[in-house]
Design a protein around this motif. Structure first.
Motif, mmCIF file in Angstrom:
data_model
loop_
_atom_site.group_PDB
_atom_site.id
_atom_site.type_symbol
_atom_site.label_atom_id
_atom_site.label_comp_id
_atom_site.label_asym_id
_atom_site.label_seq_id
_atom_site.Cartn_x
_atom_site.Cartn_y
_atom_site.Cartn_z
ATOM 1 N N VAL A 97 -17.554 -11.422 -6.357
ATOM 2 C CA VAL A 97 -17.367 -11.703 -4.783
ATOM 3 C C VAL A 97 -18.684 -11.394 -4.033
ATOM 4 O O VAL A 97 -19.319 -10.500 -4.464
ATOM 5 C CB VAL A 97 -16.277 -11.180 -4.223
ATOM 6 N N LYS A 98 -19.359 -12.474 -3.551
ATOM 7 C CA LYS A 98 -20.647 -12.427 -3.085
ATOM 8 C C LYS A 98 -20.672 -11.827 -1.485
ATOM 9 O O LYS A 98 -21.410 -11.046 -1.064
ATOM 10 C CB LYS A 98 -21.381 -13.872 -2.900
ATOM 11 N N GLU A 112 -9.800 -6.017 -4.480
ATOM 12 C CA GLU A 112 -8.936 -5.504 -3.573
ATOM 13 C C GLU A 112 -9.438 -5.865 -2.369
ATOM 14 O O GLU A 112 -10.698 -5.104 -2.255
ATOM 15 C CB GLU A 112 -8.610 -4.085 -3.757
ATOM 16 N N VAL A 113 -8.999 -6.681 -1.190
ATOM 17 C CA VAL A 113 -9.631 -6.691 -0.220
ATOM 18 C C VAL A 113 -8.834 -5.965 0.809
ATOM 19 O O VAL A 113 -7.557 -5.804 1.007
ATOM 20 C CB VAL A 113 -9.668 -8.337 0.395
ATOM 21 N N LYS A 114 -9.545 -5.089 1.647
ATOM 22 C CA LYS A 114 -8.768 -4.189 2.730
ATOM 23 C C LYS A 114 -9.661 -4.571 4.079
ATOM 24 O O LYS A 114 -10.677 -4.301 4.410
ATOM 25 C CB LYS A 114 -9.004 -2.801 2.008
ATOM 26 N N VAL A 115 -8.680 -4.937 4.841
ATOM 27 C CA VAL A 115 -9.042 -5.295 6.269
ATOM 28 C C VAL A 115 -8.561 -4.133 7.510
ATOM 29 O O VAL A 115 -7.286 -4.145 7.421
ATOM 30 C CB VAL A 115 -8.881 -6.439 7.056
ATOM 31 N N CYS A 116 -9.521 -3.352 8.152
ATOM 32 C CA CYS A 116 -9.030 -2.239 9.050
ATOM 33 C C CYS A 116 -9.685 -2.556 10.075
ATOM 34 O O CYS A 116 -10.623 -3.027 10.271
ATOM 35 C CB CYS A 116 -9.267 -0.838 8.338
ATOM 36 N N GLY A 117 -8.831 -1.875 11.413
ATOM 37 C CA GLY A 117 -9.351 -1.913 12.622
ATOM 38 C C GLY A 117 -8.256 -2.137 13.465
ATOM 39 O O GLY A 117 -6.962 -1.830 13.271
ATOM 40 N N ASP A 118 -8.617 -2.433 14.710
ATOM 41 C CA ASP A 118 -7.791 -2.881 15.944
ATOM 42 C C ASP A 118 -6.909 -4.300 15.580
ATOM 43 O O ASP A 118 -7.278 -5.245 15.975
ATOM 44 C CB ASP A 118 -8.355 -2.829 17.245
ATOM 45 N N LYS A 124 -13.121 -4.093 -3.010
ATOM 46 C CA LYS A 124 -13.549 -3.572 -4.500
ATOM 47 C C LYS A 124 -13.119 -4.345 -5.506
ATOM 48 O O LYS A 124 -12.108 -5.020 -5.443
ATOM 49 C CB LYS A 124 -12.529 -2.232 -4.410
ATOM 50 N N GLN A 125 -14.044 -4.480 -6.426
ATOM 51 C CA GLN A 125 -13.948 -5.354 -7.398
ATOM 52 C C GLN A 125 -14.036 -4.718 -8.765
ATOM 53 O O GLN A 125 -15.080 -3.927 -8.926
ATOM 54 C CB GLN A 125 -14.859 -6.684 -7.347
ATOM 55 N N GLN A 168 -4.819 -6.728 0.419
ATOM 56 C CA GLN A 168 -4.408 -7.848 -0.437
ATOM 57 C C GLN A 168 -5.472 -7.801 -1.832
ATOM 58 O O GLN A 168 -6.520 -7.592 -1.771
ATOM 59 C CB GLN A 168 -4.665 -9.200 0.034
ATOM 60 N N ASN A 169 -4.460 -8.000 -2.996
ATOM 61 C CA ASN A 169 -5.279 -7.955 -4.110
ATOM 62 C C ASN A 169 -5.296 -9.613 -4.899
ATOM 63 O O ASN A 169 -4.062 -10.131 -4.747
ATOM 64 C CB ASN A 169 -4.177 -7.148 -5.251
ATOM 65 N N LEU A 170 -6.343 -9.844 -5.121
ATOM 66 C CA LEU A 170 -6.657 -11.217 -5.891
ATOM 67 C C LEU A 170 -7.321 -11.015 -6.989
ATOM 68 O O LEU A 170 -7.876 -9.980 -7.594
ATOM 69 C CB LEU A 170 -7.506 -11.909 -4.826
#
Length: 177
Positions: A80-81, A52-58, A141-142, A72-74
Motif C-alpha cells: 500500500v503506497k 488492516e485499515v483503521k480509521v479513527c476520529g470524530d 498495517k500491512q 477493515q481487513n483487506l
C-alpha cells in the motif's frame, strides 16, 4: 520334516531379499526428490499483503478504548503506497455527518483481481460517516504473505475468516488525484 525345512528355506530367502531391497540410510534432511519436485512446482507469485485499515476520529462508530474507530481487513496486491479518506456524500445542513470512503493506492485487491493490476487508488468497500468539521486519521498495517501462503490461497487451501473480501462496489478504481 522335509516340508518344514522347505518352509524355513523360503522364509529365509524372502527375508534376505527384503533386507537387500531396503535402503540402509534414511534421508532426514527433507531434501528428497519428491519434496524438491513439489517445491519447484509452486510458481513465484507477485507480492500480496494482508492490510488492516483503521480509521479513527470524530466519526459515527462505536466507542472502544475511548476512541471511535472503524477497522477493515483487506488482501491487496503490492504494498500500500497511500490511503485517503474521500468525501462521497453530500453535506446537508440538517445532517451532522457526511459519507466518506477509503481509497487505497495498491495494485488491486484479491479476489476481485486474480493478478496485480495497474497501480492506482481503489475503493475499500466501507462507508464512514464523518462529522462535519473533523479530520479522522487513517492507520495502515500491512503484512506480506509468503509465496507458499499465496499458493495455498490460490489453490483454496488457505482459509481466514478474519480477512474480508471486497464486496458490493468495492475495489473499483477510485478517481482520486
Amino acid at each position: 520334516m522335509f516340508n518344514c525345512k522347505l518352509n524355513w528355506f523360503w522364509l529365509m530367502t524372502t527375508g534376505v531379499m527384503v533386507a537387500a531391497c531396503t535402503p540402509t540410510t534414511i534421508d532426514t534432511s527433507g531434501n528428497n526428490e519428491s519434496n524438491i519436485a513439489q517445491a519447484s512446482s509452486i510458481p513465484n507469485y507477485p507480492p500480496m499483503y494482508n492490510v488492516e485499515v483503521k480509521v479513527c476520529g470524530d466519526i459515527i462508530a462505536p466507542i472502544r478504548d475511548e476512541q471511535r474507530c472503524i477497522n477493515q481487513n483487506l488482501r491487496l496486491w503490492g504494498p500500500v503506497k497511500e490511503a485517503k479518506l474521500v468525501r462521497t456524500g453530500i453535506s446537508l445542513p440538517s445532517v451532522s455527518a457526511v459519507d466518506h470512503k477509503v481509497a487505497i493506492a495498491s495494485q488491486g485487491c484479491y479476489p476481485v483481481y486474480l493478478q496485480p493490476s495497474q497501480p492506482q487508488f481503489y475503493w475499500a468497500d466501507t462507508i464512514i460517516q464523518v462529522n462535519r468539521g473533523s479530520t479522522p486519521t487513517i492507520e495502515i498495517k500491512q503484512t506480506q504473505l509468503s509465496n507458499q501462503q499465496i499458493y495455498e490461497l490460490m489453490t483454496n487451501r488457505l482459509t481466514s475468516r478474519r480477512i474480508a473480501t471486497f464486496g458490493g462496489r468495492g475495489c473499483e478504481p477510485a478517481p482520486v488525484n
